[in-house]
Design an enzyme around this catalytic site. Structure first.
Site, PDB file in Angstrom:
ATOM      1  N   ARG A 119      20.210  61.793  34.760  1.00 44.55           N
ATOM      2  CA  ARG A 119      19.254  60.852  34.185  1.00 44.55           C
ATOM      3  C   ARG A 119      19.206  61.051  32.679  1.00 44.55           C
ATOM      4  O   ARG A 119      19.851  61.937  32.122  1.00 44.55           O
ATOM      5  CB  ARG A 119      17.864  61.039  34.797  1.00 44.55           C
ATOM      6  CG  ARG A 119      17.252  62.405  34.541  1.00 44.55           C
ATOM      7  CD  ARG A 119      15.888  62.533  35.208  1.00 44.55           C
ATOM      8  NE  ARG A 119      15.298  63.849  34.969  1.00 44.55           N
ATOM      9  CZ  ARG A 119      14.120  64.226  35.432  1.00 44.55           C
ATOM     10  NH1 ARG A 119      13.388  63.382  36.166  1.00 44.55           N
ATOM     11  NH2 ARG A 119      13.631  65.431  35.173  1.00 44.55           N
TER      12      ARG A 119
ATOM     13  N   TYR B 225      12.443  76.047  22.385  1.00 41.43           N
ATOM     14  CA  TYR B 225      13.350  74.911  22.212  1.00 41.43           C
ATOM     15  C   TYR B 225      14.013  74.962  20.841  1.00 41.43           C
ATOM     16  O   TYR B 225      15.236  74.797  20.719  1.00 41.43           O
ATOM     17  CB  TYR B 225      12.566  73.617  22.393  1.00 41.43           C
ATOM     18  CG  TYR B 225      13.409  72.373  22.411  1.00 41.43           C
ATOM     19  CD1 TYR B 225      14.105  72.005  23.558  1.00 41.43           C
ATOM     20  CD2 TYR B 225      13.499  71.549  21.297  1.00 41.43           C
ATOM     21  CE1 TYR B 225      14.876  70.849  23.593  1.00 41.43           C
ATOM     22  CE2 TYR B 225      14.268  70.391  21.314  1.00 41.43           C
ATOM     23  CZ  TYR B 225      14.953  70.050  22.464  1.00 41.43           C
ATOM     24  OH  TYR B 225      15.715  68.905  22.482  1.00 41.43           O
TER      25      TYR B 225
ATOM     26  N   LYS C  48      18.000  75.450  20.128  1.00 41.23           N
ATOM     27  CA  LYS C  48      18.779  74.399  19.490  1.00 41.23           C
ATOM     28  C   LYS C  48      19.394  74.863  18.167  1.00 41.23           C
ATOM     29  O   LYS C  48      20.488  74.405  17.793  1.00 41.23           O
ATOM     30  CB  LYS C  48      17.926  73.148  19.290  1.00 41.23           C
ATOM     31  CG  LYS C  48      17.514  72.484  20.607  1.00 41.23           C
ATOM     32  CD  LYS C  48      18.731  72.128  21.468  1.00 41.23           C
ATOM     33  CE  LYS C  48      18.338  71.363  22.731  1.00 41.23           C
ATOM     34  NZ  LYS C  48      19.515  70.969  23.546  1.00 41.23           N
TER      35      LYS C  48
ATOM     36  N   ASP D 273      24.178  68.439  37.577  1.00 43.29           N
ATOM     37  CA  ASP D 273      22.729  68.466  37.371  1.00 43.29           C
ATOM     38  C   ASP D 273      22.127  69.245  38.535  1.00 43.29           C
ATOM     39  O   ASP D 273      22.769  69.395  39.584  1.00 43.29           O
ATOM     40  CB  ASP D 273      22.163  67.041  37.351  1.00 43.29           C
ATOM     41  CG  ASP D 273      20.871  66.924  36.553  1.00 43.29           C
ATOM     42  OD1 ASP D 273      19.898  67.634  36.906  1.00 43.29           O
ATOM     43  OD2 ASP D 273      20.835  66.148  35.583  1.00 43.29           O
TER      44      ASP D 273
ATOM     45  N   ASN E 282      24.966  68.954  27.740  1.00 40.01           N
ATOM     46  CA  ASN E 282      23.785  68.121  27.532  1.00 40.01           C
ATOM     47  C   ASN E 282      22.521  68.667  28.188  1.00 40.01           C
ATOM     48  O   ASN E 282      21.415  68.370  27.743  1.00 40.01           O
ATOM     49  CB  ASN E 282      24.068  66.715  28.069  1.00 40.01           C
ATOM     50  CG  ASN E 282      22.847  65.833  28.090  1.00 40.01           C
ATOM     51  OD1 ASN E 282      22.449  65.264  27.074  1.00 40.01           O
ATOM     52  ND2 ASN E 282      22.227  65.692  29.266  1.00 40.01           N
TER      53      ASN E 282
END
Length: 252
Positions: A16, A152, A156, A37, A87
């Protein structure tokens, strides 16, 4: 002929959101896509809808053995591996003094260790295929800080850094590695955000396919001279704070 015709590409977190948009565009441009996933029901249904050019495999990106299984599945089903889109990602928010260690560890495991394991496992397969391209999805939070998003942000920034160190090692074998840094994107993760509260010069959040175009470019031969680079897809969010001003009637 599509822009990635006959390339075999693995997309993590592809059931998704942005991952699904990447997979959909890659199939449309001629690729064979392995969608992974932890969301089995959504992943199976999505892959089935894309036809014979896509398969779904359940994968926890923080588990080394599941990476080995995913790469093996790509080679077994489609004969090779030419591309990887790291991803998959998660996020949580809390003040740093109350940020749960468990959530910190989980976020880094998925967002950063998952990227590390993906590159580590995919590189030998790409060398067997004669070269390839890896796209690591970072974020604008890999370029700046954001209150509350401590794990996060750390993950990143880590993705941004390891992209460059890995690109240095992989270049000699014909594998390019680059990072993409999305800003505010309309996905399930941001559905409760008010885009008008963000100082985005273009005045809106992006739709996932707008990020997918950057991913497609980096996976295609069109980006043959790019490695260790950053592509920022943020509507100008990180370039400065926009403001409205009225030009003077005359400068004289």
């Amino acid at each position: 002929m599509g822009r990635v015709s006959e390339k075999v590409i693995l997309v993590t977190g592809g059931a998704r959101g942005m991952g699904a948009a990447h997979a959909r565009l890659l199939v449309a441009e001629g690729a064979k896509v392995v969608i992974t996933d932890i969301l089995r029901k959504e992943g199976e249904a999505f892959a089935a809808g894309l036809g014979t050019s896509a398969i779904y495999l359940r994968q926890d990106v923080a588990q080394p053995e599941e990476w080995r299984q995913a790469i093996a599945a790509a080679e077994s089903k489609f004969g090779a591996l030419h591309g990887l889109v790291n991803n998959a990602g998660i996020a949580s928010i809390a003040p740093i003094e109350q940020f749960p260690l468990e959530q910190w560890t989980k976020t880094l495991a998925v967002n950063l260790t998952g990227v590390f394991l993906g590159m580590q496992t995919a590189l030998p397969a790409m060398r067997r295929a004669g070269g390839g391209s890896i796209v690591n999805i970072s974020s604008v939070e890999g370029l700046r800080g954001s209150a509350g998003l401590h794990a996060y942000v750390a993950s990143k920034f880590g993705v941004r850094g390891i992209t460059k160190s890995a690109a240095l090692e992989a270049a000699a074998s014909g594998v390019r590695i680059n990072s993409v840094h999305p800003g505010l994107i309309n996905t399930w993760m941001t559905k409760d955000f008010d885009s008008s509260s963000f100082p985005i010069p273009l005045g809106r959040a992006a739709e996932p396919p707008e990020v997918s175009q950057a991913v497609l470019f980096l996976l295609s031969d069109e980006s043959s001279y790019l490695t260790g680079s950053e592509i920022v897809v943020d509507g100008g969010l990180t370039i400065g704070v926009p403001y409205k001003c009225q030009a003077p009637e005359s400068i004289f």
